[in-house]
Design a protein around this motif. Structure first.
Motif, mmCIF file in Angstrom:
data_model
loop_
_atom_site.group_PDB
_atom_site.id
_atom_site.type_symbol
_atom_site.label_atom_id
_atom_site.label_comp_id
_atom_site.label_asym_id
_atom_site.label_seq_id
_atom_site.Cartn_x
_atom_site.Cartn_y
_atom_site.Cartn_z
ATOM 1 N N ARG A 1 34.050 40.839 29.628
ATOM 2 C CA ARG A 1 35.466 41.211 29.648
ATOM 3 C C ARG A 1 35.650 42.491 28.838
ATOM 4 N NH1 ARG A 1 40.655 37.206 28.424
ATOM 5 N NH2 ARG A 1 42.279 38.752 28.925
ATOM 6 N N ALA A 2 35.867 43.587 29.534
ATOM 7 C CA ALA A 2 36.000 44.903 28.900
ATOM 8 C C ALA A 2 37.363 45.477 29.260
ATOM 9 C CB ALA A 2 34.884 45.838 29.363
ATOM 10 N N ASN B 1 46.082 35.174 26.287
ATOM 11 C CA ASN B 1 45.214 36.023 27.113
ATOM 12 C C ASN B 1 44.540 37.117 26.292
ATOM 13 O OD1 ASN B 1 43.974 36.665 29.567
ATOM 14 N ND2 ASN B 1 45.556 38.152 30.111
ATOM 15 N N ASP B 2 44.285 36.833 25.030
ATOM 16 C CA ASP B 2 43.625 37.782 24.133
ATOM 17 C C ASP B 2 42.132 37.494 24.146
ATOM 18 O OD1 ASP B 2 42.666 39.365 22.106
ATOM 19 O OD2 ASP B 2 43.792 38.368 20.496
ATOM 20 N N PRO B 3 41.307 38.431 24.620
ATOM 21 C CA PRO B 3 39.867 38.139 24.701
ATOM 22 C C PRO B 3 39.238 37.796 23.360
ATOM 23 C CG PRO B 3 40.321 40.474 25.115
ATOM 24 C CD PRO B 3 41.638 39.767 25.126
ATOM 25 N N GLY C 1 41.547 37.675 33.703
ATOM 26 C CA GLY C 1 40.675 37.446 32.557
ATOM 27 C C GLY C 1 40.248 36.015 32.339
ATOM 28 N N ALA C 2 40.662 35.086 33.222
ATOM 29 C CA ALA C 2 40.254 33.687 33.047
ATOM 30 C C ALA C 2 38.745 33.555 33.225
ATOM 31 C CB ALA C 2 40.991 32.796 34.041
ATOM 32 N N ARG D 1 38.028 26.035 34.269
ATOM 33 C CA ARG D 1 38.649 27.315 33.911
ATOM 34 C C ARG D 1 39.015 27.295 32.432
ATOM 35 N NH1 ARG D 1 44.360 28.954 36.480
ATOM 36 N NH2 ARG D 1 44.954 27.128 35.231
ATOM 37 N N LEU D 2 38.681 28.366 31.713
ATOM 38 C CA LEU D 2 39.016 28.524 30.298
ATOM 39 C C LEU D 2 39.908 29.749 30.154
ATOM 40 C CD1 LEU D 2 36.527 28.258 27.310
ATOM 41 C CD2 LEU D 2 38.099 30.183 27.477
#
Length: 739
Positions: A351-352, A551-553, A508-509, A545-546
């Motif tokens: 996740r970038a 939604n903050d990586p 982003g999930a 699913r996580l």
């Protein structure tokens, strides 16, 4: 609407909307075996799909067939030794074991695939080569390679029996040289390969044999100087000149990579390759300072060629990492990023996002393995910039704590993290492995009594009490080298073989394929999280699913939910068993391949599902009803959201791996590994008829007679052709998008 689909739609939300995402062949010509399962109720026209799902060995809920019709239609079934696709689809073989690849050859048991485009119809395909299937590899090596293996090794191993042979310290120089040459061949057939491809006007892909074509093998660096590199704290351990355990004197240079299973592709065009079952080749356990156990504790053995690293004196702490390769750079032979941890890596999700830390997820594919997250210290500026690789040199590795209420948190693996293991009684199988309490010894011990946990916590307050070093960096390096057992000590949740970890583009999930919930010698999964409706372990697996908080990586908490459960429809499953690799196409549809053990493929199931002693057949042994491994289409939006449709069936005794779509959805790259792994080369088109106790979707038993080929001749498919792991390209005959 079935129960499974209702749960699926609740999981996705009240209204599922399309998400946009981006993701990506000629030997042997084209092939197409079609196996339509179309009925009046389940044809593509009736379903509104672009394909008729292939006929699966057992009834599925989406078909909408009455029970009596299910019994009639599934009373007989024939398994095919081929890739079975819907009508209108075909495949081309673009590489097979033994083909020329750079200055080496196409390896064995191809797994993860990554296509990095260089133009509209050109690009680099990176291929993992995982392991050799010993009996079949031995049987067919002379046929494929045109030469014999060294003759003294196998008799010596058979004579040694279960004790094996410490080839690294053999005094017989001639025999030692034969071991060296023999296991060079097995390790050449593992690692990574890069090939350049071009798509022709008709949709077929061909190799262009570019200067970037190359192999990174299990012995790269041993003779050619093409060592692998490393970054992160464990490098300080590799550079040690003395320590508690074995040191290979190569400093931070690393010989080769092997057991390369799944992986991932970065937004900046590099490929990550996961070293999975390294424990079969080199010692997994380490000392408290991160140094390796001596190669002699992992001697070479006849069975499955355990200890393949022994003849070369490989240091165990240099294997079990995530390897990054730039396919476009012909001089890049791989970098092992040690901040990502040493464990049985299966895959990676990256996740970038601009302005945020780089986040990398990975699962440890063992029974009782963990889900991990790396968070970089620095921040991403441009997700497509290749300098993002440098962010992997500094950060923190976390392990997931799953709670039974659908919440969770991330535990940092660092020196001041408290030691707080879960209790063995909380796990299926009743065991948790921890670092040995006697820290002068290397390795780990299996804890089965809850009382032992309190004693362990009294002796070791933090991870810094368990791991030693002359500097904070060395302590951190030792923790990362022993990541799985450090995570157990810190109280991370032991899970159900987390194989793939895939980021859904657009939101982003993280989607996780938990392949199997059954316990084993390595441990088991947490009862509060990984159980079926009866509170029992569940062999057939889940897709979960996580979602990170806000939604903050880089969040330290998350929520998780179940997307799909494997198993028969009559028990709430979606019809498949053991979900493995995942991929999203550019319309946001999820695709999944299964990973049932070869020994269970088409294994007969007697009437009543009881054995000769009248004991019920285990879930593991019931997997024969599902036939061969398969590939599934799972739309996450639109009217079909919540259903799972069989798109492809694999050849005999194989696993389909590494599905990878091109952005235009006209191409699906797929790896077919270990054909004939159980019975070897199919001789004279041999087959046998077996009987299976099957269930209708409402739970009525009926018997099926199934014709099962014995062994494989794929991909050649001629009588007595040697089976060869191969990479294929799936496409529509009309050159349109697959879906």
């Amino acid at each position: 609407m079935t129960f499974q689909r209702r749960q699926f739609l609740l999981f996705l939300g009240a209204t599922a909307t399309t998400v946009a995402c981006g993701s990506l062949g000629q030997q042997g010509g084209s092939a197409s075996i079609t196996g339509s399962s179309a009925t009046a109720a389940s044809s593509s026209k009736a379903l509104g799909l672009k394909f008729d799902p292939v006929k699966y060995p057992c009834p599925l809920s989406y078909q909408g067939l009455p029970p009596e019709q299910q019994k009639s239609w599934y009373r007989t079934y024939e398994v095919l030794d081929d890739v079975v696709l819907p009508e209108g689809y075909t495949y081309d073989v673009i590489g097979a074991w033994g083909d020329k690849l750079g200055n080496s050859r196409f390896g064995y048991n191809n797994d993860y695939l990554s296509f990095v485009p260089t133009g509209p119809d050109t690009g680099f395909l990176t291929i993992n080569f995982e392991y050799v299937s010993v009996p079949t590899w031995e049987q067919t090596y002379p046929m494929v390679m045109g030469k014999s293996l060294p003759s003294k090794v196998l008799p010596a191993l058979e004579k040694a029996g279960s004790e094996g042979i410490n080839a690294f310290e053999l005094s017989d120089r001639a025999l030692k040289a034969e071991f060296y040459d023999f296991f060079k061949e097995t390790l050449i057939d593992q690692g990574i390969g890069v090939i350049a491809l071009r798509r022709q006007a008709n949709g077929q892909w061909v190799r262009t044999y570019s200067p970037q074509d190359r192999r990174i093998t299990g012995i790269s660096g041993l003779e050619d100087g093409n060592y692998l590199q490393a970054t992160g704290p464990a490098v300080s351990i590799f550079r040690k000149t003395n320590g508690m355990g074995y040191i290979d004197t190569l400093n931070d240079k690393i010989i080769g990579t092997f057991n390369n299973c799944a992986g991932g592709t970065s937004p900046w065009g590099t490929v990550f390759s996961a070293e999975e079952n390294f424990q079969n080749f080199v010692p997994e356990g380490v000392y408290a300072d991160g140094t390796s156990l001596h190669p002699k504790v992992k001697p070479v053995q006849r069975d499955e060629f355990e200890g393949q690293g022994n003849p070369f004196g490989l240091a165990g702490n240099k294997y079990g990492w995530m390897v990054e390769v730039d396919p476009a750079n012909g001089n890049d032979y791989g970098t092992k990023h040690t901040w990502l941890g040493r464990f049985r890596h299966e895959a990676v999700g990256i996740r970038a996002e601009a302005g945020k830390p780089l986040v990398v997820y990975s699962g440890c594919d063992r029974r009782g393995g963990h889900v991990y997250k790396f968070v970089s210290t620095g921040r991403v500026r441009n997700p497509q910039d290749k300098s993002n690789s440098r962010l992997l040199s500094d950060g923190m590795l976390y392990a997931a704590k799953f709670n039974g209420d659908g919440t969770g948190s991330w535990i940092p693996l660092k020196a001041d993290t408290p030691v707080n293991p879960d209790l063995p009684s909380e796990y299926h199988g009743g065991m948790i492995p921890l670092p040995k309490r006697d820290r002068t010894q290397g390795g780990f011990e299996k804890i089965e009594q809850d009382g032992a946990i309190a004693v362990f916590k009294q002796k070791f307050r933090t991870l810094g009490d368990l791991y030693h070093g002359n500097t904070p960096e060395e302590v951190q390096g030792a923790i990362l080298i022993d990541a799985h057992f450090a995570a157990n000590a810190a109280g991370a949740t032991c899970t159900a073989r987390p194989e793939d970890t895939m980021i859904r583009p657009g939101d982003g999930a993280l989607f996780i394929a938990f392949t199997s919930g059954s316990p084993g010698g390595d441990g088991g999964a947490h009862k509060a999280v990984f159980s079926n409706s009866k509170g029992e372990s569940h062999e057939h697996g889940w897709i979960v699913r996580l979602e990170e908080t806000s939604n903050d990586p880089a969040a330290m908490t998350f929520r998780w939910d179940n997307l799909a459960m494997g198993g028969e429809a009559t028990e709430g499953g979606m019809g498949f068993s053991n979900p493995d690799n995942l991929d999203f196409d550019s319309m946001g549809n999820l695709w999944m391949v299964t990973d049932m053990s070869t020994s269970r493929h088409n294994k007969a199931v007697p009437r009543g599902r009881v054995d000769e002693q009248r004991n019920f057949i285990s879930q593991s042994n019931l997997r024969g009803i599902f036939g061969n491994n398969s590939m599934w289409y799972m739309p996450l939006s639109g009217e079909h959201a919540g259903e799972a449709y069989p798109f492809a069936l694999s050849p005999m005794e194989t696993e389909s791996c590494g599905p990878f779509f091109t952005e235009d959805r006209r191409t699906l790259f797929l790896a077919i590994q270990h054909p004939g792994e159980r019975y070897g080369m199919r001789k004279n088109m041999a087959s046998e008829t077996r009987e299976f106790s099957m269930m209708t979707t409402d739970g009525q038993e009926f018997m099926q007679k199934r014709v099962v080929p014995l062994g494989s001749n794929w991909p050649g498919k001629g009588p007595n052709d040697p089976p060869k792991p191969s990479v294929i390209v799936i496409r529509r005959i009309d050159n349109q998008p697959l879906v």
